[in-house]
Design a protein around this motif. Structure first.
Motif, mmCIF file in Angstrom:
data_model
loop_
_atom_site.group_PDB
_atom_site.id
_atom_site.type_symbol
_atom_site.label_atom_id
_atom_site.label_comp_id
_atom_site.label_asym_id
_atom_site.label_seq_id
_atom_site.Cartn_x
_atom_site.Cartn_y
_atom_site.Cartn_z
ATOM 1 N N LEU A 27 -1.021 -4.387 115.561
ATOM 2 C CA LEU A 27 -1.058 -5.701 114.926
ATOM 3 C C LEU A 27 0.071 -6.581 115.454
ATOM 4 O O LEU A 27 1.224 -6.148 115.512
ATOM 5 N N SER A 28 -0.256 -7.793 115.828
ATOM 6 C CA SER A 28 0.782 -8.744 116.206
ATOM 7 C C SER A 28 1.458 -9.279 114.948
ATOM 8 O O SER A 28 1.032 -9.009 113.817
ATOM 9 N N ALA A 29 2.505 -10.067 115.145
ATOM 10 C CA ALA A 29 3.166 -10.683 113.997
ATOM 11 C C ALA A 29 2.192 -11.598 113.256
ATOM 12 O O ALA A 29 2.180 -11.648 112.021
ATOM 13 N N ARG A 30 1.373 -12.315 114.023
ATOM 14 C CA ARG A 30 0.365 -13.164 113.394
ATOM 15 C C ARG A 30 -0.656 -12.302 112.641
ATOM 16 O O ARG A 30 -1.091 -12.645 111.544
ATOM 17 N N GLY A 31 -1.033 -11.175 113.247
ATOM 18 C CA GLY A 31 -1.984 -10.285 112.595
ATOM 19 C C GLY A 31 -1.438 -9.721 111.293
ATOM 20 O O GLY A 31 -2.186 -9.558 110.314
ATOM 21 N N TRP A 32 -0.136 -9.432 111.268
ATOM 22 C CA TRP A 32 0.504 -8.936 110.043
ATOM 23 C C TRP A 32 0.383 -9.976 108.930
ATOM 24 O O TRP A 32 -0.017 -9.662 107.790
ATOM 25 N N VAL A 33 0.735 -11.217 109.248
ATOM 26 C CA VAL A 33 0.683 -12.288 108.247
ATOM 27 C C VAL A 33 -0.748 -12.506 107.770
ATOM 28 O O VAL A 33 -1.009 -12.643 106.568
ATOM 29 N N ARG A 34 -1.681 -12.529 108.708
ATOM 30 C CA ARG A 34 -3.066 -12.794 108.329
ATOM 31 C C ARG A 34 -3.665 -11.635 107.526
ATOM 32 O O ARG A 34 -4.537 -11.846 106.682
ATOM 33 N N THR A 35 -3.217 -10.430 107.782
ATOM 34 C CA THR A 35 -3.670 -9.300 106.971
ATOM 35 C C THR A 35 -3.170 -9.430 105.544
ATOM 36 O O THR A 35 -3.901 -9.147 104.579
ATOM 37 N N LEU A 36 -1.916 -9.859 105.383
ATOM 38 C CA LEU A 36 -1.380 -10.085 104.038
ATOM 39 C C LEU A 36 -2.180 -11.163 103.308
ATOM 40 O O LEU A 36 -2.519 -11.019 102.128
#
Length: 532
Positions: A472-481
């Motif tokens: 997961l990218s940093a963007r992916g982390w945020v979007r998962t949250l």
């Protein structure tokens, strides 16, 4: 002799004041128009001359200079005809010199003196009201301009009617705002048989405003489900309606002043260019991303769009606006939209497994899906595989729940998000001065996102394992949250638990560099979810 009339120039959906200054000087009869106008503006001289002749009025036998100030501001469009004509008539004494004080004017002239409709009347009326002015506009645009609220509107059918009004021999009544029309009937979700996982993802996307993609073979119902998304979304709020209508006004899409609270649903063909999607062209018109503002942009056959056109969506997906850069100006349009995409697993459409599988798999899938850049796919929160519909699914009776039931859950979830945003503002002692746009989970970030998620230990541990395993990218982390928070809102859960994060991770199945539907990416995500 001289006269002055106020008009407006458009920069995106914003209108800027322009003064039309007309001066009569001695010398040979000539008509000069200056002030950095485009071809349509320069042609105003002939339209004004023809309109005067059509109403039996001759231009004075003197040199006429019409200046559009400020002179260094680019001016485009035919709506300068009316203010130029009014300024000339005021200078000639046909209209009392002080009659036009307190008014701005926009409109195009026909050769018989009629005032014809122009685009952008609504933002012009809003801007004129903000300057403390009324707006003179074509009669056909009066119902649209009347939506500007307290702004005085004078809608005239012709130059003669305006002259008679200002001379007191005829009274033009203020126009009434156009109708608020009902939205077109949206197909019901009950028509979709099977595809329960895809319908669940559609509901989650509607609840949080998340971007969504359907991946599956032809005939599996991808476009069918996307067309039913507008029925799940709540109507536009008052400020969203004004924002959206101003964009559509600039694009000339408002007919007879009729507005609708239905959220926009734009579905351009895959041959659309980058300028068609993001805006541009000779007059920097709004593109599909702006016409879908506060609504949905549906891109069917996603890999068939040009790579440059698709990558141009990356900035508006992040910032909620698009900037059309010109050598002499930057035009800014709002573009806060929800992206829904549909695509086949490969060019032949069959994919690499099961009955009728592609004989060139997995190379065919990799090449076809490689047309979509990883950064764009990283901005899509839910990536859902849509399997073929079986004969057994088609034989089933209609589902018990349809659009009405799902829309009720979506509205309840969005209400929770709006209340949470207001509570956060009160806690932080922030006074909201902007529009009453609900704060959706898809736009949450920073400390606010961390506060509303309130992850417990198992949930945070699961997310960390998935980030390590699936990349997961940093963007992916945020979007998962954000996605997990929406799933929790649909259950009315006060905090985000492990089960919510697990479901969110299943929808974000793609590791950077992996192809869509990649088994390695899938197994990494599934392994993280299933780990104790």
């Amino acid at each position: 002799m001289s006269a002055r009339v106020v008009t407006l120039a458009f920069s995106g959906v914003q209108a800027v004041r322009v003064d039309v200054q007309v001066q009569f000087t001695g010398g040979e009869q000539k008509f000069f128009l200056v002030g950095m106008g485009d071809k349509a503006v320069s042609e105003s001289r002939e339209r004004v001359r023809g309109a005067f002749q059509g109403m039996g009025l001759a231009l004075p036998s003197r040199r006429i200079i019409a200046n559009l100030a400020p002179a260094d501001l680019p001016k485009e469009g035919s709506h300068y005809d009316l203010p130029i004509a009014l300024a000339i008539m005021a200078g000639m004494g046909v209209i009392p010199p002080d009659a036009l004080e307190g008014w701005a004017a926009v409109g195009e002239l026909a050769l018989d003196g009629r005032i014809t409709a122009v685009a952008g009347t609504l933002p012009a009326a809003v801007a004129a009201g903000g300057m403390g002015l009324g707006l003179i506009c074509p009669q056909a645009c009066g119902p649209e301009a009347a939506w500007a609220g307290e702004t005085r509107i004078l809608a005239a059918p012709s130059l003669i009617a305006l002259v008679n009004h200002f001379r007191g021999t005829q009274v033009l009544s203020p126009p009434r705002a156009g109708e608020m029309v009902e939205a077109e009937r949206v197909p019901d979700l009950r028509d979709v048989k099977g595809q329960e996982n895809a319908k669940r993802a559609l509901e989650i996307a509607a609840a949080g405003g998340h971007n969504l993609s359907f991946i599956g073979p032809p005939g599996s119902g991808k476009s069918m489900m996307a067309a039913r998304l507008p029925g799940l979304l709540p109507p536009l709020t008052a400020s969203e309606l004004l924002e959206t209508s101003m964009i559509h006004s600039v694009a000339g899409l408002i007919a007879r002043g009729q507005l609708s609270r239905a959220r926009p649903f734009r579905s351009p063909h895959h041959s659309a260019s980058m300028a068609a999607l993001t805006g541009g062209g000779h007059r920097a018109k709004p593109g599909e991303v702006s016409l879908a503002h506060n609504g949905v942009l549906f891109l069917d056959e996603l890999p068939e769009f040009g790579a440059q056109a698709l990558d141009s969506l990356r900035q508006p997906l992040e910032t909620g606006e698009v900037v059309v850069a010109r050598a002499n100006a930057h035009v800014r349009y709002p573009a806060r939209f929800q992206l829904v995409a549909a695509l086949n697993p490969c060019r032949c459409g069959l994919g690499g497994a099961g009955r009728g599988a592609c004989g060139r798999a997995p190379r065919c899938q990799t090449d076809y899906q490689g047309r979509i850049s990883g950064p764009l796919m990283d901005r899509i929160d839910l990536q859902v595989e849509v399997p073929p519909v079986t004969p057994a699914d088609l034989a089933l009776p209609p589902p018990a729940e349809g659009t009405a039931e799902a829309a009720a859950r979506v509205l309840a979830a969005r209400t929770r998000q709006a209340e949470r945003g207001l509570q956060a503002d009160r806690t932080a002692q922030v006074e909201r001065t902007g529009p009453d746009v609900p704060r959706l989970n898809a736009q949450a970030d920073g400390d606010f996102l961390e506060a509303i998620c309130d992850l417990d230990g198992p949930a945070r541990a699961l997310l960390s394992r998935a980030a390590e395993a699936g990349g997961l990218s940093a963007r992916g982390w945020v979007r998962t949250l954000r996605l997990a928070r929406t799933i929790a809102d649909l259950e009315d859960a006060p905090s985000v638990r492990r089960i919510h994060v697990a479901e969110a991770l299943v929808y974000r199945r793609i590791a950077p560099g992996a192809s869509i539907g990649s088994t390695s990416a899938d197994s990494a995500a599934w392994g993280a979810v299933q780990a104790p």
